[in-house]
Scaffold this motif. Sequence first.
Motif, PDB file in Angstrom:
ATOM      1  N   ASN A 101       4.878  -1.647   4.240  1.00  0.00           N
ATOM      2  CA  ASN A 101       5.551  -2.304   3.114  1.00  0.00           C
ATOM      3  C   ASN A 101       4.647  -3.351   2.473  1.00  0.00           C
ATOM      4  O   ASN A 101       5.018  -3.982   1.482  1.00  0.00           O
ATOM      5  N   GLY A 102       3.438  -3.528   3.033  1.00  0.00           N
ATOM      6  CA  GLY A 102       2.443  -4.394   2.431  1.00  0.00           C
ATOM      7  C   GLY A 102       2.748  -5.874   2.633  1.00  0.00           C
ATOM      8  O   GLY A 102       3.729  -6.242   3.279  1.00  0.00           O
ATOM      9  N   PRO A 103       1.937  -6.711   2.033  1.00  0.00           N
ATOM     10  CA  PRO A 103       2.108  -8.154   2.235  1.00  0.00           C
ATOM     11  C   PRO A 103       3.147  -8.810   1.320  1.00  0.00           C
ATOM     12  O   PRO A 103       3.456  -9.984   1.487  1.00  0.00           O
ATOM     13  N   TYR A 104       3.701  -8.047   0.350  1.00  0.00           N
ATOM     14  CA  TYR A 104       4.599  -8.675  -0.626  1.00  0.00           C
ATOM     15  C   TYR A 104       5.956  -7.968  -0.752  1.00  0.00           C
ATOM     16  O   TYR A 104       6.445  -7.734  -1.864  1.00  0.00           O
ATOM     17  N   PRO A 105       6.630  -7.642   0.342  1.00  0.00           N
ATOM     18  CA  PRO A 105       7.861  -6.848   0.245  1.00  0.00           C
ATOM     19  C   PRO A 105       9.100  -7.626  -0.164  1.00  0.00           C
ATOM     20  O   PRO A 105      10.020  -7.064  -0.751  1.00  0.00           O
ATOM     21  N   HIS A 171       6.718  -3.551  -7.287  1.00  0.00           N
ATOM     22  CA  HIS A 171       5.305  -3.280  -7.565  1.00  0.00           C
ATOM     23  C   HIS A 171       4.683  -4.468  -8.276  1.00  0.00           C
ATOM     24  O   HIS A 171       5.379  -5.441  -8.659  1.00  0.00           O
ATOM     25  N   CYS A 172       3.384  -4.395  -8.484  1.00  0.00           N
ATOM     26  CA  CYS A 172       2.658  -5.518  -9.092  1.00  0.00           C
ATOM     27  C   CYS A 172       2.760  -5.508 -10.609  1.00  0.00           C
ATOM     28  O   CYS A 172       3.192  -4.526 -11.223  1.00  0.00           O
ATOM     29  N   THR A 173       2.345  -6.611 -11.213  1.00  0.00           N
ATOM     30  CA  THR A 173       2.285  -6.737 -12.669  1.00  0.00           C
ATOM     31  C   THR A 173       1.071  -5.964 -13.188  1.00  0.00           C
ATOM     32  O   THR A 173       0.286  -5.403 -12.417  1.00  0.00           O
ATOM     33  N   ARG A 174       0.888  -5.975 -14.490  1.00  0.00           N
ATOM     34  CA  ARG A 174      -0.291  -5.305 -15.055  1.00  0.00           C
ATOM     35  C   ARG A 174      -1.583  -6.031 -14.669  1.00  0.00           C
ATOM     36  O   ARG A 174      -2.669  -5.451 -14.698  1.00  0.00           O
ATOM     37  N   GLU A 175      -1.448  -7.307 -14.273  1.00  0.00           N
ATOM     38  CA  GLU A 175      -2.617  -8.061 -13.813  1.00  0.00           C
ATOM     39  C   GLU A 175      -2.863  -7.892 -12.319  1.00  0.00           C
ATOM     40  O   GLU A 175      -3.860  -8.399 -11.798  1.00  0.00           O
ATOM     41  N   GLY A 176      -1.954  -7.213 -11.625  1.00  0.00           N
ATOM     42  CA  GLY A 176      -2.130  -6.985 -10.191  1.00  0.00           C
ATOM     43  C   GLY A 176      -1.529  -8.054  -9.303  1.00  0.00           C
ATOM     44  O   GLY A 176      -1.886  -8.156  -8.119  1.00  0.00           O
ATOM     45  N   THR A 177      -0.597  -8.859  -9.824  1.00  0.00           N
ATOM     46  CA  THR A 177       0.048  -9.912  -9.037  1.00  0.00           C
ATOM     47  C   THR A 177       1.489  -9.531  -8.681  1.00  0.00           C
ATOM     48  O   THR A 177       2.075  -8.632  -9.299  1.00  0.00           O
ATOM     49  N   TYR A 178       2.062 -10.219  -7.675  1.00  0.00           N
ATOM     50  CA  TYR A 178       3.413  -9.905  -7.199  1.00  0.00           C
ATOM     51  C   TYR A 178       4.335 -11.115  -7.322  1.00  0.00           C
ATOM     52  O   TYR A 178       3.980 -12.238  -6.919  1.00  0.00           O
ATOM     53  N   SER A 179       5.517 -10.879  -7.871  1.00  0.00           N
ATOM     54  CA  SER A 179       6.508 -11.946  -7.963  1.00  0.00           C
ATOM     55  C   SER A 179       6.912 -12.414  -6.565  1.00  0.00           C
ATOM     56  O   SER A 179       6.804 -11.665  -5.579  1.00  0.00           O
ATOM     57  N   LEU A 180       7.342 -13.668  -6.486  1.00  0.00           N
ATOM     58  CA  LEU A 180       7.785 -14.343  -5.257  1.00  0.00           C
ATOM     59  C   LEU A 180       6.641 -14.658  -4.293  1.00  0.00           C
ATOM     60  O   LEU A 180       6.858 -15.328  -3.289  1.00  0.00           O
ATOM     61  N   TYR A 181       5.447 -14.178  -4.606  1.00  0.00           N
ATOM     62  CA  TYR A 181       4.288 -14.456  -3.748  1.00  0.00           C
ATOM     63  C   TYR A 181       3.173 -15.071  -4.600  1.00  0.00           C
ATOM     64  O   TYR A 181       3.028 -16.285  -4.654  1.00  0.00           O
ATOM     65  N   THR A 182       2.393 -14.234  -5.260  1.00  0.00           N
ATOM     66  CA  THR A 182       1.332 -14.755  -6.130  1.00  0.00           C
ATOM     67  C   THR A 182       1.883 -15.254  -7.460  1.00  0.00           C
ATOM     68  O   THR A 182       1.185 -15.939  -8.206  1.00  0.00           O
ATOM     69  N   VAL A 183       3.136 -14.873  -7.767  1.00  0.00           N
ATOM     70  CA  VAL A 183       3.870 -15.459  -8.900  1.00  0.00           C
ATOM     71  C   VAL A 183       5.194 -15.972  -8.323  1.00  0.00           C
ATOM     72  O   VAL A 183       6.246 -15.352  -8.472  1.00  0.00           O
TER      73      VAL A 183
END
Length: 308
Positions: A101-105, A171-183
Amino acid sequence: MTIEDGHAHDGGLAQDLAMIRALNQQEVGRRRTLGLLFSAGGAALIGACGGSGSASTSSTSSSSSTTTSTSSSTSSSSSSSSSSSTSSSSGTCIADPEETNGPYPADGSNSSNGSVVNVLDDTGIARTDIRSSFGSSTGTADGVTTKLTITLVNVNGSCAPLEGYAIYIWHCTREGTYSLYTVPGENYLRGVGVTDANGQVTFTSIFPGCYSGRYPHIHFEIYPSLARATGYANRVLTSQFAMPADACNTVYATSAYSSSKSNFAAISTSSDNVFGDNTSAQIAAMTPSMTGDITNGYTGTVTVGLAI
């Protein structure tokens, strides 16, 4: 000479021969009498019953043969149908492999900034348009609009659709970031939908970007019902979709996805650390079929096989 049971014995060979001839004559006479009785009365009786014994036996034998033949044919047909059904089933759906489930589930299985992150128990997570955040967050993720219809089927039940299951995707944004973690201030690009009678649910989102080290993908988890889709412990499958290469090349050629173009050029499903150990058949099943363009957006379909 002695007499026992009314018969004389020890009269010599001549007497014995005479007795044998007499007995033979009596037996011949008895057989002739029986033959005459059979010809006169027996034939009439058989005629009244409608046929000979041999014909009846032949008819019964023929009927038995026909029944046996029909039974054999039915059994053969059933076996053939079963084989065909199995072949058809295995040809239309396969079980999706379990993936990380990866690092940003945000399913309650890990933490961010020291706190457990679980978006599944938040009011508003049950939605199929996941482009905007919900609750107190107000942001919207920009990107090429993408609609994805997921069909959930039972690979152990002739690929029958599974109704009432909850599917959580992120899934990630178009910039490759994830909400609740990197956003951390947003919860967009996450949502839970429930499969209908056809085993389907359609999500509206954006085309995900490609960040360094991973092939472009969408995460998903399957839960047995919406009521139980409150945390990762209840999930029955965790896996990922691999975005189709043709669509990736088109989308990543635009300026809005500029960082994805070089990242995508350096990765493939075979070199990816998640998809790399899957068979070609599994990769094909995990890759949505997509049509569309940059202006009008993309529409995709994919089947998820669940072994229950």
